[in-house]
Structures are given as structure tokens and as C-alpha cells.
Design a protein around this motif. Structure first.
Motif, mmCIF file in Angstrom:
data_model
loop_
_atom_site.group_PDB
_atom_site.id
_atom_site.type_symbol
_atom_site.label_atom_id
_atom_site.label_comp_id
_atom_site.label_asym_id
_atom_site.label_seq_id
_atom_site.Cartn_x
_atom_site.Cartn_y
_atom_site.Cartn_z
ATOM 1 N N LEU A 117 0.852 -1.079 -0.088
ATOM 2 C CA LEU A 117 -0.121 -0.106 0.109
ATOM 3 C C LEU A 117 0.942 1.364 -0.056
ATOM 4 N N PRO A 118 0.469 2.453 -0.905
ATOM 5 C CA PRO A 118 1.175 3.467 -0.370
ATOM 6 C C PRO A 118 1.357 4.118 0.669
ATOM 7 N N HIS A 119 2.498 4.491 0.978
ATOM 8 C CA HIS A 119 2.942 4.882 2.381
ATOM 9 C C HIS A 119 2.761 6.631 2.533
ATOM 10 N N ILE A 120 2.140 7.089 3.315
ATOM 11 C CA ILE A 120 1.546 8.426 3.301
ATOM 12 C C ILE A 120 2.245 9.109 4.648
ATOM 13 N N LEU A 121 3.076 10.160 4.198
ATOM 14 C CA LEU A 121 3.721 11.093 5.616
ATOM 15 C C LEU A 121 2.623 12.256 5.850
ATOM 16 N N LEU A 122 2.055 12.346 6.882
ATOM 17 C CA LEU A 122 1.008 13.310 7.244
ATOM 18 C C LEU A 122 1.776 14.248 8.382
ATOM 19 N N VAL A 123 1.915 15.744 8.053
ATOM 20 C CA VAL A 123 2.669 16.260 8.909
ATOM 21 C C VAL A 123 1.714 17.642 9.234
ATOM 22 N N ASP A 124 0.933 17.760 10.190
ATOM 23 C CA ASP A 124 0.078 18.986 10.766
ATOM 24 C C ASP A 124 -0.020 19.129 11.939
ATOM 25 N N ASP A 125 0.232 20.055 12.803
ATOM 26 C CA ASP A 125 0.155 20.491 14.022
ATOM 27 C C ASP A 125 -1.124 20.408 14.692
ATOM 28 N N GLU A 156 3.644 15.861 13.882
ATOM 29 C CA GLU A 156 3.157 17.078 14.136
ATOM 30 C C GLU A 156 3.986 18.491 13.928
ATOM 31 N N GLU A 157 5.228 18.106 13.673
ATOM 32 C CA GLU A 157 6.246 19.105 13.211
ATOM 33 C C GLU A 157 7.240 18.870 12.419
ATOM 34 N N ALA A 158 8.165 19.762 11.821
ATOM 35 C CA ALA A 158 9.013 19.252 10.610
ATOM 36 C C ALA A 158 10.222 18.466 11.016
ATOM 37 N N GLU A 159 10.612 18.995 12.066
ATOM 38 C CA GLU A 159 11.750 17.927 12.764
ATOM 39 C C GLU A 159 11.649 16.413 12.684
ATOM 40 N N ALA A 160 10.341 16.119 13.213
ATOM 41 C CA ALA A 160 10.092 14.847 13.337
ATOM 42 C C ALA A 160 10.021 14.254 11.959
ATOM 43 N N ALA A 161 9.287 15.178 11.053
ATOM 44 C CA ALA A 161 9.037 14.790 9.727
ATOM 45 C C ALA A 161 10.387 14.413 9.036
ATOM 46 N N PHE A 178 8.868 7.065 2.035
ATOM 47 C CA PHE A 178 7.554 7.513 1.827
ATOM 48 C C PHE A 178 7.094 7.715 0.392
ATOM 49 N N ASP A 179 6.000 7.500 0.059
ATOM 50 C CA ASP A 179 5.404 7.604 -1.188
ATOM 51 C C ASP A 179 4.900 8.919 -1.673
ATOM 52 N N LEU A 180 4.640 9.755 -0.526
ATOM 53 C CA LEU A 180 4.062 11.053 -0.534
ATOM 54 C C LEU A 180 3.919 11.746 0.681
ATOM 55 N N VAL A 181 4.264 13.208 0.905
ATOM 56 C CA VAL A 181 3.849 13.792 2.002
ATOM 57 C C VAL A 181 2.994 14.830 1.837
ATOM 58 N N VAL A 182 1.927 14.739 2.756
ATOM 59 C CA VAL A 182 0.900 15.723 2.890
ATOM 60 C C VAL A 182 1.357 16.584 4.024
ATOM 61 N N LEU A 183 1.637 17.778 3.705
ATOM 62 C CA LEU A 183 2.368 18.851 4.456
ATOM 63 C C LEU A 183 1.665 19.962 4.754
ATOM 64 N N ASP A 184 1.268 20.304 6.048
ATOM 65 C CA ASP A 184 0.781 21.823 6.233
ATOM 66 C C ASP A 184 1.827 22.935 6.485
ATOM 67 N N ILE A 185 1.437 23.984 6.057
ATOM 68 C CA ILE A 185 2.321 24.971 5.693
ATOM 69 C C ILE A 185 2.706 25.419 7.118
ATOM 70 N N MET A 186 1.739 25.891 8.026
ATOM 71 C CA MET A 186 1.881 26.513 9.207
ATOM 72 C C MET A 186 2.119 25.694 10.338
ATOM 73 N N LEU A 187 3.191 25.099 10.559
ATOM 74 C CA LEU A 187 3.724 24.571 11.553
ATOM 75 C C LEU A 187 4.767 25.187 12.313
ATOM 76 N N PRO A 188 4.689 24.724 13.888
ATOM 77 C CA PRO A 188 5.685 25.262 14.649
ATOM 78 C C PRO A 188 7.252 25.230 14.370
ATOM 79 N N GLY A 189 7.845 26.238 14.362
ATOM 80 C CA GLY A 189 9.432 26.256 14.214
ATOM 81 C C GLY A 189 9.230 26.223 12.716
#
Length: 233
Positions: free
Chosen positions: A13-21, A44-49, A58-69
Motif C-alpha cells: 500500500l502507498p505510504h503517506i507521511l502526514l505532517v500537521d500540528d 506534528e512538526e517538521a523535525e520529526a518529519a 515514503f510515497d508522498l508527503v501531505v504537509l501543512d504550511i503553518m507548523l511550529p518552528g
């Protein structure tokens, strides 16, 4: 903080990385994407991603723009600059045209404005993955020259190689995605090199490497009043 990876019925299955605080939205999207047939790792934040991407393809990253840091735009630009080819879909509450352009210039393949329908997110993800799978395999031929999607070179049948500048390779890739159809200068500016004039300059440079006679192009043709089209053999 790292959350548990969603259970998957298959490692294929495609593996998605979701990043959102936003914890609530992150949990909702994680459940929805898992239910739609994806493996999901949520951060929840960029460093962890960054740490996750160092160890997982990962096959794709879903990434929120407004992250802490570090912001999503900064992370996207850094990944692109480092040569990481994982496609990125940006999420944001900002919906001005210049915001979309900034996101695409940072290396994202798509951009969604909150609030949005989760079903649309799934469709956008599947479109990106399908396009990537197609372009990964595609080799186009231009007389004695061949170009494989994702590469920054043209290979001659005699074994020699013609190097492409990054902007030329991006432009060639953007044109190839349309399957021979016309792409406007405005679309190419957003998809590749940043301005209409820059598009014209890159087209001229690419023709010098691609065409037998750049003054009378056969493969990268001008569609007057509309834009450009790629016509491989």
C-alpha cells in the motif's frame, strides 16, 4: 512527537507521511486516509518529519504550511534542494494566488486550501501517485536522443550524453506530463521556472540540445497564441 503507523493489510500500500500540528485534523485525516487504502505515518512538526524521512521511503508527503518552528514551505524547499524526490502536497489556510505560486516554487506538486473535503484530498493523492508511477517508467525519444523522466540528461544512441541544466530538465518534465498537449506559458511558469520570460529562455536553451535545427523545431513546438507542446517520436 511520532504517532503510531496505521495498520496496513499489505506492505504494497502507498505510504503517506502526514505532517500537521492540528491534532484533531491530523487524527481525522489519518483515519480517513487509512480507510482509503493508504499506510499513514502522522507527525506534528517538521523535525520529526525529517527524522522519519531519513529512515523510511515514503510515497508522498501531505504537509501543512503553518507548523511550529520550521514551516511547511521551508521544509518543502529544503527537501527539494537536497534532491529528495518524494512528492509533496501542501495544506494551508492561505488562498491567495501568490501563496499557491510560493508553494509550487518550494517544490510541492499540489496545493489544497483548508477547509477541504477529505475525498478531494484522496483524489489529489491518487492523481499524484499515478502521475509519478507513469513518469518513473516513461522514456521519450527525439530522433537519436532519449530522455527518461526524472533525469537531467539526454542520451544519444551513440552512447554520448548531453547534460541538461536543472531548469531545462524541469521544463522538459512539465511538458511531458501533458502527453503532447499544449501547455500555456503561464502554466509552465508555475510548474517550472517562475516567469513567462524565463520559460521562453529555457525553451530556447532546451531546443539547442534537443532539436536538429533549433530555428525550425520539430519536437518542442510553439503553439502560437497558446503556449508550447512536446512532440516526441
Amino acid at each position: 512527537m511520532r504517532e503510531a503507523i496505521s495498520p496496513a493489510h499489505s506492505q504494497d500500500l502507498p505510504h503517506i507521511l502526514l505532517v500537521d500540528d492540528d491534532e484533531r485534523l491530523r487524527a481525522l485525516l489519518k483515519r480517513y486516509l487509512a480507510g482509503a487504502g493508504f499506510r499513514v505515518t502522522a507527525m506534528e512538526e517538521a523535525e520529526a518529519a525529517r527524522r522519519a524521512m531519513a529512515g523510511v521511503a515514503f510515497d508522498l508527503v501531505v504537509l501543512d504550511i503553518m507548523l511550529p518552528g520550521e514551516s511547511g514551505l521551508e521544509l518543502s524547499a529544503a527537501l527539494t534542494a537536497s534532491g529528495n524526490a518524494t512528492p509533496i502536497l501542501l495544506l494551508t489556510a492561505m488562498d491567495e494566488p501568490e501563496d499557491r505560486v510560493r508553494g509550487l516554487e518550494a517544490g510541492a506538486e499540489d496545493y489544497m486550501v483548508k477547509p477541504f473535503e477529505p475525498r478531494e484530498l484522496v483524489l489529489r493523492i491518487r492523481t499524484i501517485l499515478r502521475r509519478r508511477e507513469t513518469t518513473r517508467r516513461e522514456t521519450l525519444r527525439f530522433g537519436p536522443l532519449a530522455w527518461t523522466a526524472g533525469r537531467e540528461s539526454l542520451e544519444h544512441e551513440d552512447g554520448s550524453v548531453r547534460r541538461l541544466a536543472p531548469g531545462e530538465a524541469v521544463l522538459l518534465g512539465a511538458l511531458s506530463l501533458r502527453g503532447g498537449g499544449t501547455v500555456s506559458r503561464e502554466e509552465l511558469a508555475v510548474m517550472s521556472v517562475g516567469s513567462g520570460r524565463a520559460v521562453d529562455v529555457q525553451v530556447a536553451r532546451l531546443r539547442r540540445k534537443l532539436e536538429p535545427d533549433p530555428k525550425h523545431p520539430r519536437y518542442l513546438v510553439t503553439i502560437w497564441g497558446r503556449g508550447y507542446a512536446l512532440r516526441p517520436d
